[in-house]
Design a protein around this motif. Structure first.
Motif, PDB file in Angstrom:
ATOM      1  N   THR A   1      49.381 101.876  42.400  1.00  0.00           N
ATOM      2  CA  THR A   1      48.177 102.640  42.655  1.00  0.00           C
ATOM      3  C   THR A   1      47.451 102.333  41.961  1.00  0.00           C
ATOM      4  O   THR A   1      45.792 102.506  41.919  1.00  0.00           O
ATOM      5  CB  THR A   1      48.709 103.607  41.530  1.00  0.00           C
TER       6      THR A   1
ATOM      7  N   GLN B   1      61.402 108.932  34.105  1.00  0.00           N
ATOM      8  CA  GLN B   1      60.566 108.755  35.084  1.00  0.00           C
ATOM      9  C   GLN B   1      60.709 107.039  35.466  1.00  0.00           C
ATOM     10  O   GLN B   1      59.898 106.533  36.686  1.00  0.00           O
ATOM     11  CB  GLN B   1      58.725 108.743  34.015  1.00  0.00           C
TER      12      GLN B   1
ATOM     13  N   HIS C   1      54.728 100.209  39.355  1.00  0.00           N
ATOM     14  CA  HIS C   1      53.734 101.690  39.520  1.00  0.00           C
ATOM     15  C   HIS C   1      52.121 101.433  39.757  1.00  0.00           C
ATOM     16  O   HIS C   1      51.387 101.770  40.598  1.00  0.00           O
ATOM     17  CB  HIS C   1      53.500 102.833  38.387  1.00  0.00           C
TER      18      HIS C   1
ATOM     19  N   GLU D   1      55.775 114.799  39.363  1.00  0.00           N
ATOM     20  CA  GLU D   1      54.774 114.762  41.114  1.00  0.00           C
ATOM     21  C   GLU D   1      55.698 113.487  40.792  1.00  0.00           C
ATOM     22  O   GLU D   1      55.916 112.395  42.351  1.00  0.00           O
ATOM     23  CB  GLU D   1      53.326 113.784  40.279  1.00  0.00           C
ATOM     24  N   GLU D   2      56.873 112.627  40.188  1.00  0.00           N
ATOM     25  CA  GLU D   2      57.172 111.858  40.155  1.00  0.00           C
ATOM     26  C   GLU D   2      58.895 111.840  40.247  1.00  0.00           C
ATOM     27  O   GLU D   2      59.337 110.703  41.147  1.00  0.00           O
ATOM     28  CB  GLU D   2      57.063 110.920  39.002  1.00  0.00           C
TER      29      GLU D   2
ATOM     30  N   ALA E   1      62.431 106.353  38.000  1.00  0.00           N
ATOM     31  CA  ALA E   1      61.319 106.748  39.354  1.00  0.00           C
ATOM     32  C   ALA E   1      61.018 106.004  39.944  1.00  0.00           C
ATOM     33  O   ALA E   1      60.775 105.699  41.103  1.00  0.00           O
ATOM     34  CB  ALA E   1      61.289 107.796  38.871  1.00  0.00           C
ATOM     35  N   ARG E   2      59.870 105.268  38.939  1.00  0.00           N
ATOM     36  CA  ARG E   2      58.995 104.126  39.441  1.00  0.00           C
ATOM     37  C   ARG E   2      59.676 102.841  40.090  1.00  0.00           C
ATOM     38  O   ARG E   2      59.013 102.083  40.645  1.00  0.00           O
ATOM     39  CB  ARG E   2      58.170 104.033  37.834  1.00  0.00           C
TER      40      ARG E   2
END
Length: 466
Positions: free
Chosen positions: A66, A188, A62, A224-225, A191-192
């Protein structure tokens, strides 16, 4: 049948059991530790540590994706799922190995391998080979993942935390059932790491948070993820070739279905009490077979038997399991020697979830009590949080009208540290004013806590001036 005697029998060699054995020994008792296996503690083997290793890999991915926020250009991020899981297992095995090394140092005469069951309130049978008489016993048998009925029959497509970290590669897609600590962390992280994740839960809370504003913000940020469905009830599932189809109803009662490669059951864990034959002890048991026990002394009603750690389902987190083990071991030694057990004050409740942003609950639970003074603040403009690009979330603290801090919930950066500051303040009985008068270094995320305390001091003053 070999006959043995001891002062204290400790059933289970996890975090609570090992602490109970050592505490009983240090209190002058003759303890025996009964190990069923697998060893290494839930935390090190299938819980805290492997999940944090997975989260660490996800955070690295992540951060790379980002980095553009800071003017850092990363051409592309490639996830090697096999390498990720290989490191998780490698490091996990190191943690487990250190625990097992410690168990091996326990004298052989103090250990019995096998499955124990009670014969009566003062004796156990272990694998039909050893009959062990005891003065007191500690149940520290841990817990196991709950698999809801609609998920049964999925074979190797159904994962729990006991099996998740053994898969050879990351799945293409994953459904996570449960938005508690385990479910939301894994959802999470996966997903990342590039997994297409759908998370479902029938309840109204997320990551242990209950304050409505924080719950809504957590839902917004996490959605959002990955795909997130609250108020969803899974009604059934089926294998469809190499995938799974979940059948569920959304919060409006509409029938829905989702196809995924695998399903993770994160619906909680249940105490490992089956097979102990607790009915033979004379203990008072509830409908789930859990003994009636004092959460301070951990002594069960009806027999010189204590219950500690995940086995009592009271506060299933490691620091509580270790402390409960120590209390149970000392009190078991006291009962075995005819002394009165101690009943120490419980620690303030403290639970954390290591998502990003992190979440935590501290002290008394949130409630709509008109007499409480409640303050809500945001991390959106907190200096250090903005500098690091993590200015999301907020915190909610509550106190009594006289300024005694009662508890709080947090969603944001460095919550694992801020929550411990609040927990220690509760343990020390600090007022909001006394806590605010402590130093807060600049520029730190802890200044966000200072801001909340300042607002609460003002609110307390205003309430008492009316």
């Amino acid at each position: 049948m070999r006959e043995r005697e001891c002062d204290v029998a400790v059933i289970g060699a996890g975090s609570a059991g090992l602490a109970a054995y050592r505490a009983a020994r240090d209190a002058g008792a003759r303890p025996v530790l009964i190990e069923r296996g697998p060893g290494g503690t839930t935390c090190a083997r299938v819980g805290c540590m492997p999940s944090k290793l997975l989260i660490a890999a996800a955070e690295a991915a992540h951060a790379a994706r980002t980095a553009d926020l800071f003017g850092i250009r990363v051409a592309g991020v490639s996830i090697d799922g096999k390498a990720v899981l290989d490191r998780v297992r490698r490091e996990r095995d190191r943690f487990v190995g250190s625990v097992l090394d410690g168990v091996e140092k326990i004298p052989a005469e103090d250990r019995v391998k096998g499955e124990a069951r009670f014969l009566d309130s003062h004796s156990l049978e272990i694998d039909e080979q050893v009959r062990l008489r005891f003065g007191a016993a500690v149940i520290a048998t841990g817990s196991s993942p709950i698999v809801p009925k609609p998920l049964k029959g999925l074979g190797d497509r159904l994962l729990t935390t006991d099996t998740l970290f053994e898969i050879p590669d990351l799945p293409e897609s994953l459904a996570v059932l449960g938005l508690g600590a385990v479910g939301i962390e894994i959802a999470q992280a996966m997903a990342r790491l590039g997994v297409r994740v759908t998370a479902l839960d029938s309840g109204k809370t997320i990551a242990g948070l209950t304050e409505p504003g924080l719950v809504e913000e957590a839902a917004k940020l996490l959605a959002e993820e990955f795909t997130l469905h609250r108020g969803a009830r899974v009604e059934g599932s089926e294998r469809c070739g190499d995938s799974v189809r979940l059948h569920w109803r959304d919060r409006d009662g509409q029938r829905r279905s989702t196809d995924v490669a695998s399903v993770l059951s994160a619906a909680g864990r249940a105490p490992n009490l089956a097979g102990l034959d607790l009915d033979a002890t004379g203990l008072e048991l509830d409908e789930e077979g859990l003994p009636d026990f004092d959460p301070r002394s951990l002594v069960c009603r009806g027999a010189p038997i204590l219950i500690a750690g995940d086995a009592n389902a009271w506060r299933p987190v490691l620091h509580e399991a270790s402390r409960q083990g120590r209390i149970a071991g000392e009190n078991a030694a006291a009962l075995a020697h005819g002394r009165t057990p101690e009943a120490p004050e419980p620690w303030p409740s403290l639970a954390m979830v290591f998502t990003h942003p992190q979440a935590a609950t501290i002290g008394e639970a949130y409630g709509e009590d008109e007499e409480r003074i409640v303050v809500r603040t945001s991390f959106s403009d907190q200096g250090r949080a903005r500098a690091e690009g993590v200015n999301r979330g907020g915190m909610c603290l509550w106190s009594a009208p006289d300024g005694r801090l009662l508890g709080g919930e947090m969603l944001g950066p460095a919550v694992e540290h801020l929550a411990q500051v609040v927990s220690n303040a509760l343990r020390d009985g600090l007022t909001v004013q006394a806590m605010r008068d402590r130093p807060f270094y600049h520029p730190t995320l802890e200044e966000g806590l200072s801001t909340a305390l300042s607002e609460m001091v003002q609110s307390v003053d205003d309430a008492n001036s009316i």
